[in-house]
Design an enzyme around this catalytic site. Structure first.
Site, PDB file in Angstrom:
ATOM      1  N   PRO A 169       0.987  -1.255  -0.093  1.00 44.59           N
ATOM      2  CA  PRO A 169      -0.410   0.035   0.098  1.00 44.59           C
ATOM      3  C   PRO A 169       1.066   1.447   0.516  1.00 44.59           C
ATOM      4  O   PRO A 169      -0.226   2.475  -0.168  1.00 44.59           O
ATOM      5  CB  PRO A 169      -0.975  -0.177   0.695  1.00 44.59           C
ATOM      6  CG  PRO A 169       0.087  -1.079   2.387  1.00 44.59           C
ATOM      7  CD  PRO A 169       0.602  -2.341   0.440  1.00 44.59           C
ATOM      8  N   GLY A 227       6.364  -1.970  -6.965  1.00 47.77           N
ATOM      9  CA  GLY A 227       7.498  -2.028  -8.287  1.00 47.77           C
ATOM     10  C   GLY A 227       8.481  -2.673  -7.505  1.00 47.77           C
ATOM     11  O   GLY A 227       8.355  -4.056  -7.140  1.00 47.77           O
ATOM     12  N   ASP A 228       9.252  -2.718  -8.426  1.00 48.60           N
ATOM     13  CA  ASP A 228      10.725  -3.520  -8.583  1.00 48.60           C
ATOM     14  C   ASP A 228      10.856  -4.102  -7.609  1.00 48.60           C
ATOM     15  O   ASP A 228      11.096  -5.437  -6.810  1.00 48.60           O
ATOM     16  CB  ASP A 228      11.750  -3.449  -8.951  1.00 48.60           C
ATOM     17  CG  ASP A 228      11.302  -3.605 -10.441  1.00 48.60           C
ATOM     18  OD1 ASP A 228      10.597  -3.931 -11.357  1.00 48.60           O
ATOM     19  OD2 ASP A 228      11.064  -1.994 -11.408  1.00 48.60           O
ATOM     20  N   GLY A 260       3.887   0.572  -8.700  1.00 46.39           N
ATOM     21  CA  GLY A 260       5.525   1.328  -7.525  1.00 46.39           C
ATOM     22  C   GLY A 260       5.690   2.362  -8.590  1.00 46.39           C
ATOM     23  O   GLY A 260       5.193   3.450  -9.648  1.00 46.39           O
TER      24      GLY A 260
HETATM   25  P1  ADP Z   1       8.346   1.602  -5.355  1.00 46.91           P
HETATM   26  O1  ADP Z   1       8.546   1.728  -6.928  1.00 46.91           O
HETATM   27  O2  ADP Z   1       7.195   3.043  -5.451  1.00 46.91           O
HETATM   28  O3  ADP Z   1       9.252   1.780  -5.071  1.00 46.91           O
HETATM   29  P2  ADP Z   1       8.213  -0.306  -4.659  1.00 46.91           P
HETATM   30  O4  ADP Z   1       7.492  -1.721  -4.562  1.00 46.91           O
HETATM   31  O5  ADP Z   1       9.705  -0.913  -4.712  1.00 46.91           O
HETATM   32  O6  ADP Z   1       7.657   0.672  -4.363  1.00 46.91           O
HETATM   33  O7  ADP Z   1       8.199  -0.610  -2.571  1.00 46.91           O
HETATM   34  C1  ADP Z   1       8.877   0.570  -1.606  1.00 46.91           C
HETATM   35  C2  ADP Z   1       9.876   0.144  -0.858  1.00 46.91           C
HETATM   36  O8  ADP Z   1       8.414  -0.475   0.380  1.00 46.91           O
HETATM   37  C3  ADP Z   1      10.191  -1.442  -0.848  1.00 46.91           C
HETATM   38  O9  ADP Z   1      11.180  -1.222  -0.349  1.00 46.91           O
HETATM   39  C4  ADP Z   1       9.403  -2.449   0.081  1.00 46.91           C
HETATM   40  O10 ADP Z   1      10.336  -3.564   0.874  1.00 46.91           O
HETATM   41  C5  ADP Z   1       8.247  -1.070   1.366  1.00 46.91           C
HETATM   42  N1  ADP Z   1       7.441  -1.844   1.219  1.00 46.91           N
HETATM   43  C6  ADP Z   1       6.496  -2.882   1.554  1.00 46.91           C
HETATM   44  N2  ADP Z   1       5.258  -2.666   2.127  1.00 46.91           N
HETATM   45  C7  ADP Z   1       5.508  -1.497   2.941  1.00 46.91           C
HETATM   46  C8  ADP Z   1       4.435  -0.841   3.714  1.00 46.91           C
HETATM   47  N3  ADP Z   1       3.604  -1.269   4.152  1.00 46.91           N
HETATM   48  N4  ADP Z   1       5.104   0.242   4.753  1.00 46.91           N
HETATM   49  C9  ADP Z   1       5.985   0.804   4.200  1.00 46.91           C
HETATM   50  N5  ADP Z   1       7.047   0.122   3.362  1.00 46.91           N
HETATM   51  C10 ADP Z   1       6.463  -1.286   3.425  1.00 46.91           C
HETATM   52 MG    MG Z   2      11.466   0.336  -5.692  1.00 46.10          MG
END
Ligand code: ADP
Ligand code: MG
Length: 492
Positions: A169, A227-228, A260
């Protein structure tokens, strides 16, 4: 091969592209894997039109198209086509009139560069009894579903197992959950796909789930809506399981839906399917990959540092683009444009770092990759210089706007290694970043771009940031090596 259409077609929907060829100005399209014109079913039914009126309709189904002809409310003859690959599902229900049965065919077709939902309601009434009409409608449903979902239709190809969706989220602009609700959930219902949903509530949650869930063979695939970064957690959670370490294969198939701000893999999967055309609608296209797809092999890369081993599906960076990945986090609210905006800013404040770069080109016969502590073999090339950056990817796209390795495919066994040495000027760096958007940078004379099996960076100091799949790892000596076909990913 082209689909030949009957000459009496007066209006045709969704004919923008046939097997890669456009017939109007629509910029993008679908790939029709195999054109199959043999007639499977043919029937005269009624079609339900807007305003709940119905009229006679001739329907034909081939392996490629559903074609239907009718006279509309204004007495105009219509002939419409829906590609079978765009059909997500069919439902059969009783009509208000006792013996009639309605077959509702739902497709996500390309209209003006986007996918739009289309429902075609055919009324079966010609068989006297309700049960006969029902049987006939079910026959149509089964045949249509089997074309996209295998011979057993809705239960074929392991579809009796649920998909596990993991939604972050907090990814991108925080839209992943809404993307799941708006773009994924309705299609799960329409395609009669079983699923379970996990919403992460902290960073590393997906890693823990993948490491600790008892029986992953219960799932057809684990699908990330994020995202990745979240997929990186999934992959690295899976490789921490005992069952993966012995087999060198991930124990479950992966799937990706872009939610993402960095969605490199989602765009690479779309690219693999579209064969050098631009994706129409990256979210819906990825949903179709997940729902209709089969597990296709994908390479992973084993990344070793002095302290850790990581598994990577996308990239390894040191210098300029690694800095952009990490430092642009503060612009997260902008979504994907954060990379481009920050890249232009950073090219005015170039940093250079000294390192020894060694790599094993794909052209050599050797596959000798020593451990990080040992010196590299004689087939390796070594360069000692100041670098603006060293960046490697194994996918075509590293995000939606950067075509890093135009020729890369999911399982070619190649790491595409790019480096910019200290002699490259600021103007050239900007030119490079702009060329990257079109995948034209390999032609620039000051860009080194080599296909390799493995490489190693030994920095002279630990100042520069290092990233794996866009996530920060410890700086220091690092080595990357292809593990061919270690993963599988759902692709149409
Ligand atoms: P983006 O492309 O926007 O960076 P990602 O899928 O790479 O999206 O996610 C970004 C980060 O968010 C990841 O490193 C992950 O560990 C972290 N993450 C996942 N779930 C949560 C959460 N519930 N709260 C905060 N961070 C989270
Ligand atoms: Mg990322």
């Amino acid at each position: 091969m082209k689909i030949t259409l009957n000459s009496d077609i007066q209006s045709s929907d969704n004919l923008s592209i046939i097997n890669g060829q456009h017939n109007d100005s629509e910029p993008v399209g679908i790939k029709v894997a195999a054109i199959d014109e043999s007639l499977l079913l043919h029937q005269t039914v009624d079609i339900l039109l807007a305003g709940n009126t119905d009229t006679k309709c001739e329907v034909e189904l081939t392996g490629t198209c559903l074609q239907y002809r009718y006279r509309d409310n204004r007495l105009k003859d219509k002939c419409k086509i829906i590609y079978v690959v765009d059909i997500i599902g069919c439902s059969v229900s009783d009509a208000t009139d006792e013996s009639k049965v309605v077959l509702n065919i739902i497709a996500y077709r390309i209209r003006r560069g986007r996918r739009k939902r289309k429902s075609v309601k055919l009324v079966f009434s010609g068989y006297g009894s309700r049960d006969h009409n029902y049987e006939e409608a079910i026959k149509w449903k089964r045949t249509i579903m089997s074309l996209n979902y295998g011979p057993y239709g809705i239960t074929g190809h392991g579809r009796h197992k649920p998909l596990m969706f993991i939604v972050n989220p907090k990814s991108g602009r925080g839209r992943a959950l809404k993307i799941f609700e708006d773009f994924v959930k309705p299609l799960l219902k329409e395609s009669e796909t079983l699923y379970e949903l996990q919403i992460t509530d902290h960073a590393n949650h997906a890693l823990e789930l993948m490491r600790d869930t008892d029986d992953l063979t219960r799932y057809r695939a684990v699908v990330v809506v994020s995202g990745d970064g979240l997929l990186y957690e999934v992959v690295n959670g899976l490789t921490k399981r005992m069952d993966t370490i012995t087999e060198e294969r991930l124990p479950v198939t992966l799937g990706i839906i872009p939610g993402g701000s960095g969605n490199g893999l989602a765009h690479s999967v779309n690219q693999a399917f579209l064969n050098h055309q631009k994706a129409v609608d990256s979210i819906y296209d990825c949903v179709l990959h997940v729902l209709q797809g089969h597990p296709l092999p994908m390479d992973l890369v084993r990344v070793t540092t002095e302290q850790n081993v990581y598994f990577s599906f996308l990239s390894l960076g040191w210098g300029l683009m690694a800095d952009i990945d990490i430092e642009s986090e503060r612009l997260r609210a902008l979504g994907e444009p954060r990379f481009t905006i920050y890249a232009l800013y950073r090219s005015f404040a170039l940093r250079k770092n000294r390192a020894r770069l060694s790599y094993l080109p794909t052209q050599t016969d050797s596959s000798d990759v020593p451990v990080l502590a040992e010196p590299v073999g004689k087939d390796w090339v070594t360069i000692d210089d100041q670098f603006i950056q060293i960046y490697a990817s194994y996918q075509s796209h590293i995000n939606s706007t950067a075509i890093f390795a135009p020729e890369a495919t999911l399982d070619d066994g190649i790491i595409w290694l790019l480096f910019l040495r200290s002699k490259v000027s600021r103007r050239q760096v900007i030119q490079f970043l702009l060329a990257l958007e079109k995948g034209r940078h390999p032609a620039l004379p000051y860009v080194d771009f080599v296909p390799v099996r493995a490489f190693r960076i030994e920095p002279y100091n630990n100042i520069g940031k290092m990233t794996v799949d866009g996530e920060l790892v410890e700086s220091g000596p690092i080595q990357a090596e292809v593990v061919p076909r270690m993963a599988t990913i759902l692709t149409r």
